[in-house]
Design a protein around this motif. Structure first.
Motif, PDB file in Angstrom:
ATOM      1  N   ASN A 162     -39.788  30.245  22.469  1.00 18.70           N
ATOM      2  CA  ASN A 162     -40.105  31.344  21.569  1.00 18.70           C
ATOM      3  C   ASN A 162     -40.915  32.322  21.598  1.00 18.70           C
ATOM      4  O   ASN A 162     -41.858  31.825  22.226  1.00 18.70           O
ATOM      5  CB  ASN A 162     -40.304  30.723  20.126  1.00 18.70           C
TER       6      ASN A 162
ATOM      7  N   ILE B 252     -43.125  35.062  19.660  1.00 20.74           N
ATOM      8  CA  ILE B 252     -43.549  35.624  18.122  1.00 20.74           C
ATOM      9  C   ILE B 252     -44.579  36.818  18.241  1.00 20.74           C
ATOM     10  O   ILE B 252     -45.724  36.634  18.928  1.00 20.74           O
ATOM     11  CB  ILE B 252     -43.801  34.313  17.249  1.00 20.74           C
TER      12      ILE B 252
ATOM     13  N   THR C  71     -42.976  38.519  14.032  1.00 17.97           N
ATOM     14  CA  THR C  71     -41.587  38.714  14.058  1.00 17.97           C
ATOM     15  C   THR C  71     -41.016  37.867  15.514  1.00 17.97           C
ATOM     16  O   THR C  71     -41.790  38.176  16.734  1.00 17.97           O
ATOM     17  CB  THR C  71     -41.329  40.119  14.346  1.00 17.97           C
ATOM     18  N   GLU C  72     -40.123  37.320  15.571  1.00 14.74           N
ATOM     19  CA  GLU C  72     -39.563  36.325  16.538  1.00 14.74           C
ATOM     20  C   GLU C  72     -38.752  37.446  17.324  1.00 14.74           C
ATOM     21  O   GLU C  72     -37.707  38.244  16.945  1.00 14.74           O
ATOM     22  CB  GLU C  72     -38.911  35.114  16.325  1.00 14.74           C
TER      23      GLU C  72
END
Lengths: 243, 416
Positions: A60, A62, A66-67
């Motif tokens: 991930n 981020i 906000t990813e």
């Protein structure tokens, strides 16, 4: 200070070749990070993943809560908040320096033209090329072009600035003028991630140093510690070669 | 032999002598070509024939010097007189030009016939321009009825006025004029020429023809094939497989078929697939066919420009938060189109010169009208005049377009 960039177990492949291996990275707001390492170690790919000029396949990323994922709207929103400066400047040659700076604010942030021009002139003054505003990129020296590129990124008023070897394509006597602008920017409190071989600059502004090799983060340390007391042998070898 | 060699010391005498020799050569050729007088008839035949070449060559030899200090002489020597072979080549070229000018002038003007109104009035050896004069209206307006021709004139006058205004209008209003020209004017023009209401009598498209039809078809095809071509080019580079393969299929299909076949299909095959009672005008079908055909070519030209741009331009645009359309219309296309202006001009010129092919569906533009006129029993044997005239008109149109594209290139250049 909260985390503004967070990378968790990021993996990336170009075909079969793995360029990023389990990258974990956290950057707090207003932190300045310098990434160094031998060529082919994945430094550029790493920061290009942060504004998704490259896609990562696992893990991930981020940015400011906000990813980064498939959602196009998210990506465009993040890109508008993350400024990027390239090795090859990548100014738009068909537009004047001023238009280079106002284009994205007008069309992406929907700023009125007048306001966009004010912001642009403010940033061009900051990088000291306000007198070149009406020239075209082809008429400027390399150093001036790179400063214009920095101003262009600043005009979007980003929260984070990424620098991908900003001085590698410059003649030696022009490197300083670009580094001066970057130092000034750092002192102004911008969050910065810089890929560079300019160790003098790194010592002056970096909070953290990151050393990468073969797609992995080998060492992450406070700047002083990194230069005076590197832990891994690979880092020692690298530093002995470039210092 | 050394005495004969021109040098810095003897150039003062050799230069006038050389010039006299060269002028003599040219005088002989000119007299021969324009007045049929052979100044050196006293020489035996073959020598008299090659006399200008020999004497000109001697003259050029006398003035050939590595560096004389006389600017014009040095330029001359460097460009056309650098060695014996080049000297002969230069003389031959110039002589051939002089020799061929006189018959051309004779045919075009001196021996040509301008007065009269039938084939019998053409008594001279040269061109019979009476043919063009008598048929002029037909060549320009086709079978369009004479009393209604003011409508075509008005339509074109309006077009040229609008283009002129657009050209000189302040930058602020320019885009409105351009939008008007592209989206509203065509319908005004078509209504004006086609008629049918507003008190204008209906003129069926089969009666349209001549040079005005050349212009109508070219203009429409150019206006529509350009944006379609741009979208096809973008489509072919799209990441979405459906759009990509549809674009490739479209381009390759239209590009792979000769225009003459496409036109034939449009006029003969296409109506068979329409439900009974529906009717689409022949001219519209033809316009559609030409537009699609040229759009496929345009797409490939534009794609060449897209591929020539460095990847960094795409990345810079994306890193500033621009989406696909903004990136393409603000950053990529302005640069790519500028790069391929020569290619675009090429395609559009080819388009204009392809219009005569519409004869296969029975429409007659300029070349078609000439084909018709020369087969008129009263005017048999006028093919030469007709096609020379058509050639000249097409050349003027194409040369104007070519000059315009060169100006555009210069104007848009940002590397000063």
């Amino acid at each position: 200070m909260g985390k503004i960039i967070e990378l968790k177990k990021v993996n990336k492949w170009f075909d079969k070749f793995q360029v990023l291996k389990d990258i974990d990275l956290e950057v707090a707001s207003q932190e300045k990070i310098v990434i160094c390492g031998p060529s082919g170690s994945g430094k550029s790919t790493l920061i290009r993943c942060i504004n998704r000029l490259e896609e990562h396949q696992e893990g991930n990323i981020i940015i400011d809560g906000t990813e980064l994922a498939e959602n196009t709207k998210n990506i465009e929103k993040i890109r508008a908040e993350v400024g990027m400066v390239f090795q090859q400047f990548n100014l738009f040659p068909h537009l004047s320096i001023l238009d280079n700076c106002t284009l994205a604010p007008i069309w992406v942030k929907k700023l009125p033209k007048k306001e966009a021009e004010e912001v642009a002139m403010k940033n061009l003054t900051r990088v000291q090329i306000d007198d070149q505003a009406h020239k075209f990129p082809g008429q400027l020296s390399g150093g001036q072009q790179q400063r214009a590129a920095i101003a262009r990124a600043l005009c979007m008023e980003p929260k984070i600035m990424l620098f991908d070897e900003p001085t590698s394509a410059l003649d030696p006597e022009m490197i300083k003028e670009v580094l001066d602008v970057m130092v000034d920017l750092a002192k102004g409190g911008m969050t910065m991630i810089v890929v560079t071989h300019e160790m003098g600059f790194a010592k002056e502004v970096a909070d953290y140093m990151i050393f990468m090799d073969e797609g992995k983060i080998v060492e992450r340390a406070k700047t002083n510690e990194f230069f005076e007391n590197p832990k891994s042998d690979r880092t020692k070898l690298f530093l002995s070669q470039i210092l | 032999m050394n005495i004969l060699k021109p040098s810095k010391h003897n150039i003062k005498t050799y230069l006038p002598a050389g010039i006299i020799f060269i002028l003599l050569g040219f005088l002989d050729v000119t007299m021969n070509s324009f007045f049929k007088v052979n100044l050196v008839a006293f020489f035996p035949g073959i020598i008299s024939y090659f006399f200008p070449l020999i004497i000109g060559f001697i003259g050029l030899y006398l003035i050939r010097l590595e560096y004389s200090g006389i600017r014009n002489l040095d330029i001359l020597n460097k460009n056309i007189n650098s060695n014996n072979f080049n000297a002969i080549l230069s003389l031959l070229t110039l002589f051939i030009i002089i020799k061929s000018i006189s018959p051309l002038i004779n045919w075009f003007f001196l021996d040509a016939n301008f007065i009269g109104n039938s084939k019998e009035d053409c008594t001279g050896d040269g061109a019979c321009w009476v043919f063009i004069k008598v048929w002029f209206r037909r060549l320009i307006y086709g079978m369009y009825p004479d009393p209604e021709q003011w409508r075509i004139n008005t339509a074109f006058l309006l077009l040229f006025t609008l283009v002129g205004i657009t050209f000189f209008a302040p930058a602020k209003f320019k885009k409105y004029f351009i939008l008007f020209l592209i989206f509203i004017y065509p319908f005004i023009g078509i209504k004006l020429i086609g008629g049918g209401n507003f008190g204008l009598t209906y003129v069926e498209t089969a009666a349209w023809g001549g040079l005005s039809l050349t212009f109508i078809i070219s203009a429409f095809a150019i206006i529509f094939c350009f944006p379609i071509g741009v979208f096809l080019a973008l489509g072919r580079r799209s990441d979405l497989p459906a759009i990509k393969y549809i674009s490739i299929g479209f381009i390759e299909l239209w590009r792979g078929v000769p225009l003459i076949t496409v036109l034939f299909m449009a006029s003969v095959m296409f109506p068979m697939f329409l439900p009974d009672g529906t009717f689409i005008d022949k001219l519209i079908r033809v316009l559609f066919a030409i537009t699609m055909f040229e759009a496929a070519y345009m797409a490939e030209v534009v794609r060449g420009g897209l591929q020539a741009l460095p990847k960094g331009q795409y990345e810079a645009a994306r890193s500033l938060g621009m989406g696909y359309w903004r990136m393409n219309f603000l950053i990529i296309l302005p640069q790519a189109l500028k790069l391929v202006i020569p290619g675009i001009a090429n395609t559009l010129l080819a388009l204009v010169k392809d219009t005569p092919l519409i004869f296969v569906v029975g429409l007659m533009e300029l070349a078609g009208m000439i084909r018709l006129a020369k087969t008129n029993p009263k005017w048999l044997g006028m093919a030469m005049e007709g096609y020379v005239f058509a050639g000249l008109v097409f050349w003027i149109i194409c040369y104007a377009m070519s000059r315009y594209s060169q100006n555009l290139e210069k104007k848009l250049s940002t590397e000063r």
